[in-house]
Write a protein that holds these residues in place. Structure first.
Motif, PDB file in Angstrom:
ATOM      1  N   ASP A 160       2.497  -2.242   9.491  1.00 47.76           N
ATOM      2  CA  ASP A 160       3.628  -1.436   9.371  1.00 47.76           C
ATOM      3  C   ASP A 160       3.449   0.164   9.214  1.00 47.76           C
ATOM      4  OD1 ASP A 160       3.172  -1.000   6.627  1.00 47.76           O
ATOM      5  OD2 ASP A 160       4.905  -1.915   6.067  1.00 47.76           O
ATOM      6  N   GLY A 169       7.753  -5.974 -13.750  1.00 48.92           N
ATOM      7  CA  GLY A 169       7.749  -4.646 -13.498  1.00 48.92           C
ATOM      8  C   GLY A 169       8.203  -3.797 -14.858  1.00 48.92           C
ATOM      9  N   VAL A 221       5.782  -5.533  -9.581  1.00 48.30           N
ATOM     10  CA  VAL A 221       6.488  -4.357 -10.025  1.00 48.30           C
ATOM     11  C   VAL A 221       7.782  -4.259 -10.186  1.00 48.30           C
ATOM     12  CG1 VAL A 221       4.312  -3.258  -9.038  1.00 48.30           C
ATOM     13  CG2 VAL A 221       6.291  -3.280  -7.775  1.00 48.30           C
ATOM     14  N   ASN A 240      -1.868  -5.228   3.358  1.00 47.69           N
ATOM     15  CA  ASN A 240      -0.427  -4.704   3.658  1.00 47.69           C
ATOM     16  C   ASN A 240      -0.305  -5.048   5.103  1.00 47.69           C
ATOM     17  OD1 ASN A 240       1.244  -2.236   2.442  1.00 47.69           O
ATOM     18  ND2 ASN A 240       1.483  -2.385   4.622  1.00 47.69           N
ATOM     19  N   PHE A 247       3.049   1.753   6.895  1.00 53.48           N
ATOM     20  CA  PHE A 247       2.246   2.362   5.655  1.00 53.48           C
ATOM     21  C   PHE A 247       0.973   2.159   5.778  1.00 53.48           C
ATOM     22  CE2 PHE A 247       6.516   1.475   3.824  1.00 53.48           C
ATOM     23  CZ  PHE A 247       6.632   2.465   2.934  1.00 53.48           C
ATOM     24  N   ALA A 303       0.858  -1.309  -0.030  1.00 52.12           N
ATOM     25  CA  ALA A 303       0.085  -0.096  -0.052  1.00 52.12           C
ATOM     26  C   ALA A 303       0.926   1.376  -0.101  1.00 52.12           C
ATOM     27  CB  ALA A 303      -0.878  -0.104   1.052  1.00 52.12           C
ATOM     28  N   GLY A 304       1.967   1.192  -0.626  1.00 44.88           N
ATOM     29  CA  GLY A 304       2.966   2.597  -0.384  1.00 44.88           C
ATOM     30  C   GLY A 304       2.763   3.079  -2.074  1.00 44.88           C
ATOM     31  N   GLY A 305       3.872   3.971  -2.366  1.00 43.18           N
ATOM     32  CA  GLY A 305       3.801   4.585  -3.438  1.00 43.18           C
ATOM     33  C   GLY A 305       3.281   3.826  -4.887  1.00 43.18           C
ATOM     34  N   ALA A 306       4.030   2.784  -5.226  1.00 41.16           N
ATOM     35  CA  ALA A 306       3.653   1.810  -6.371  1.00 41.16           C
ATOM     36  C   ALA A 306       2.137   1.558  -6.180  1.00 41.16           C
ATOM     37  CB  ALA A 306       4.483   0.961  -6.493  1.00 41.16           C
ATOM     38  N   MET A 339      12.935  -8.273  -4.249  1.00 41.85           N
ATOM     39  CA  MET A 339      14.157  -7.696  -4.983  1.00 41.85           C
ATOM     40  C   MET A 339      15.114  -7.308  -3.763  1.00 41.85           C
ATOM     41  SD  MET A 339      13.226  -3.731  -5.873  1.00 41.85           S
ATOM     42  CE  MET A 339      14.548  -3.135  -6.327  1.00 41.85           C
ATOM     43  N   THR A 399       5.214  -4.457  -3.644  1.00 43.25           N
ATOM     44  CA  THR A 399       6.147  -4.341  -2.542  1.00 43.25           C
ATOM     45  C   THR A 399       7.461  -4.294  -3.033  1.00 43.25           C
ATOM     46  OG1 THR A 399       6.342  -6.345  -1.678  1.00 43.25           O
ATOM     47  CG2 THR A 399       4.434  -5.144  -0.804  1.00 43.25           C
ATOM     48  N   LEU A 443       7.239   0.094 -16.050  1.00 42.15           N
ATOM     49  CA  LEU A 443       8.577   0.829 -16.160  1.00 42.15           C
ATOM     50  C   LEU A 443       8.456   1.678 -17.609  1.00 42.15           C
ATOM     51  CD1 LEU A 443      11.263   2.223 -14.680  1.00 42.15           C
ATOM     52  CD2 LEU A 443      12.290   0.640 -16.360  1.00 42.15           C
TER      53      LEU A 443
HETATM   54  P1  NAD Z   1       7.272   2.447  -0.781  1.00 47.36           P
HETATM   55  O1  NAD Z   1       8.277   2.360   0.191  1.00 47.36           O
HETATM   56  O2  NAD Z   1       6.263   3.598  -0.969  1.00 47.36           O
HETATM   57  O3  NAD Z   1       6.230   1.060  -0.286  1.00 47.36           O
HETATM   58  C1  NAD Z   1       6.663  -0.098   0.219  1.00 47.36           C
HETATM   59  C2  NAD Z   1       5.553  -1.208   0.556  1.00 47.36           C
HETATM   60  O4  NAD Z   1       6.340  -2.449   0.395  1.00 47.36           O
HETATM   61  C3  NAD Z   1       4.635  -0.922   1.373  1.00 47.36           C
HETATM   62  O5  NAD Z   1       3.636  -1.274   1.020  1.00 47.36           O
HETATM   63  C4  NAD Z   1       5.543  -1.703   2.803  1.00 47.36           C
HETATM   64  O6  NAD Z   1       4.120  -2.060   3.766  1.00 47.36           O
HETATM   65  C5  NAD Z   1       5.736  -2.749   1.834  1.00 47.36           C
HETATM   66  N1  NAD Z   1       7.040  -3.754   2.377  1.00 47.36           N
HETATM   67  C6  NAD Z   1       8.198  -3.513   2.467  1.00 47.36           C
HETATM   68  N2  NAD Z   1       8.878  -4.427   2.910  1.00 47.36           N
HETATM   69  C7  NAD Z   1       7.745  -5.378   3.359  1.00 47.36           C
HETATM   70  C8  NAD Z   1       8.251  -6.685   4.002  1.00 47.36           C
HETATM   71  N3  NAD Z   1       9.099  -7.110   4.400  1.00 47.36           N
HETATM   72  N4  NAD Z   1       6.840  -7.457   3.946  1.00 47.36           N
HETATM   73  C9  NAD Z   1       5.707  -6.948   3.526  1.00 47.36           C
HETATM   74  N5  NAD Z   1       5.502  -5.822   2.922  1.00 47.36           N
HETATM   75  C10 NAD Z   1       6.643  -4.771   2.909  1.00 47.36           C
HETATM   76  O7  NAD Z   1       7.700   1.681  -2.207  1.00 47.36           O
HETATM   77  P2  NAD Z   1       7.004   1.819  -3.349  1.00 47.36           P
HETATM   78  O8  NAD Z   1       7.491   3.321  -4.135  1.00 47.36           O
HETATM   79  O9  NAD Z   1       5.769   1.616  -3.539  1.00 47.36           O
HETATM   80  O10 NAD Z   1       7.953   0.702  -4.483  1.00 47.36           O
HETATM   81  C11 NAD Z   1       7.632  -0.540  -4.121  1.00 47.36           C
HETATM   82  C12 NAD Z   1       8.305  -1.315  -5.293  1.00 47.36           C
HETATM   83  O11 NAD Z   1       7.874  -1.183  -6.492  1.00 47.36           O
HETATM   84  C13 NAD Z   1       9.712  -1.353  -5.199  1.00 47.36           C
HETATM   85  O12 NAD Z   1      10.314  -2.542  -5.492  1.00 47.36           O
HETATM   86  C14 NAD Z   1      10.118  -0.264  -6.541  1.00 47.36           C
HETATM   87  O13 NAD Z   1      11.247  -0.673  -7.171  1.00 47.36           O
HETATM   88  C15 NAD Z   1       8.785  -0.816  -7.323  1.00 47.36           C
HETATM   89  N6  NAD Z   1       8.466   0.150  -8.263  1.00 47.36           N
HETATM   90  C16 NAD Z   1       8.451  -0.266  -9.616  1.00 47.36           C
HETATM   91  C17 NAD Z   1       7.849   0.498 -10.682  1.00 47.36           C
HETATM   92  C18 NAD Z   1       7.953   0.113 -11.986  1.00 47.36           C
HETATM   93  O14 NAD Z   1       7.845   1.021 -12.996  1.00 47.36           O
HETATM   94  N7  NAD Z   1       7.960  -1.191 -12.180  1.00 47.36           N
HETATM   95  C19 NAD Z   1       7.646   2.033 -10.486  1.00 47.36           C
HETATM   96  C20 NAD Z   1       7.709   2.345  -8.805  1.00 47.36           C
HETATM   97  C21 NAD Z   1       7.988   1.407  -7.896  1.00 47.36           C
END
Ligand code: NAD
Length: 287
Positions: free
Chosen positions: A160, A257, A234, A157, A162, A134-137, A210, A206, A261
């Motif tokens: 945590d 993903g 993603v 989610n 988030f 439930a983060g940015g992506a 990776m 999430t 991208l």
């Molecule tokens: P973010 O920090 O905003 O959100 C992270 C999310 O991951 C949260 O929901 C968090 O609760 C969860 N999380 C983290 N560690 C965890 C764990 N150990 N167990 C369970 N949940 C966990 O990050 P974001 O910007 O949303 O990025 C998330 C992923 O998306 C990254 O891997 C990023 O590289 C990828 N991403 C890919 C693209 C693309 O174009 N393909 C674009 C944006 C982000």
């Protein structure tokens, strides 16, 4: 490049830090060159402190716009003259368009994800989606899914930092759009099984899968997956996460993903230039 840059060339920036690893400059400059468009795209190490001046420079220098990545996507919203409907809901932007000194902020990550489904012949309109994260992506994806007409979204989610933020955001998206979106605790395994069973697509949004969590997956029980479920991640490095490996072994159609991208870049490219990015050629050249 020396033949291409002229006194009329318009600049587009990428403001983020760290950013030197990004493939966006190659993706955009190669596309400009192939289409004969007079723009140049450059990456700049810009953090939160430098961001206000960097955004002001878009106006000062008459730049066409910019992309934003970590840590600037949320902070940049307050410096925009306008926000797209999706950006307003997300509270984050990754693209700025400068129209004669008026800056509009857009978020193209969700558009990128939805276009990657379309490119793979997948339609989830009117169907149910389950998203892990439930983060940015995840937020960008679910907002675009709602705008495009996905029927129901179940977000799982971990409890945590988030989770609470996501609860507020999802409540406001739900109120604004009327879409059925529910946020659940990832630890509720029975509910997760039930929601995946009712979904056409499962998305990992999430970083689990990776580095430094490479080899890990939030789903380890293969019986949660069935062959007519689409499973998307993603993550694009590695190109096949542990989740996608498990899903493939179950006969699911899988997507990493990379399409998202390229799709987010192509959507930004269109906003700046009005032209379609030559996606197939770029994919072949860079990936
Ligand atoms: P973010 O920090 O905003 O959100 C992270 C999310 O991951 C949260 O929901 C968090 O609760 C969860 N999380 C983290 N560690 C965890 C764990 N150990 N167990 C369970 N949940 C966990 O990050 P974001 O910007 O949303 O990025 C998330 C992923 O998306 C990254 O891997 C990023 O590289 C990828 N991403 C890919 C693209 C693309 O174009 N393909 C674009 C944006 C982000």
């Amino acid at each position: 490049m020396s033949e291409r840059i002229t006194g009329h060339t318009e600049l587009i920036g990428l403001f983020a830090t760290p950013i030197r690893h990004s493939i966006s400059p190659q993706m955009h400059n190669e596309s400009f060159a192939r289409l004969g468009l007079d723009y140049a795209y450059l990456a700049f190490e810009v953090g939160k402190e430098e961001l206000p001046a960097a955004i002001q420079s878009i106006k000062t220098l008459g730049m066409r716009g910019a992309n934003l990545s970590m840590p600037n996507k949320q902070l940049a919203c307050q410096y925009m003259d306008h926000l797209s409907p999706a950006a307003k809901m997300a509270g984050a932007i990754n693209t700025i368009v400068n129209d004669d000194g008026v800056l509009t902020g857009h978020i193209t990550d969700g558009t990128g994800f939805m276009s990657s489904l379309e490119m793979n012949g997948i339609s989830i309109i009117g169907k149910q989606m389950t998203i892990l994260g439930a983060g940015g992506a995840a937020t960008a994806i679910l907002i675009q899914a709602v705008l495009d007409g996905v029927g129901k979204i179940s977000v799982f989610n971990a409890k945590d930092a988030f989770f609470a933020t996501a609860a507020d955001k999802i409540a406001s998206i739900k109120a604004e759009t009327g879409c059925d979106i529910q946020l659940h605790d990832l630890a509720d395994e029975d509910l997760l099984r039930q929601e995946i069973a009712a979904s056409a697509i499962l998305v990992n949004a999430t970083g689990v899968g990776m580095k430094p969590l490479e080899g890990q997956s939030l789903i380890t029980d293969a019986s949660l997956l069935r062959s007519d479920l689409v499973v998307a991640d993603v993550i694009y490095t590695p190109s096949e996460t542990a989740l996608l490996k498990l899903a493939k072994a179950q006969g699911c159609q899988t997507l990493n993903g990379l399409g998202m991208l390229i799709g987010q870049g192509a959507a930004a490219f269109k906003l700046w230039t009005g032209k379609e990015m030559p996606v197939a050629e770029i994919k072949e050249l860079l990936f």
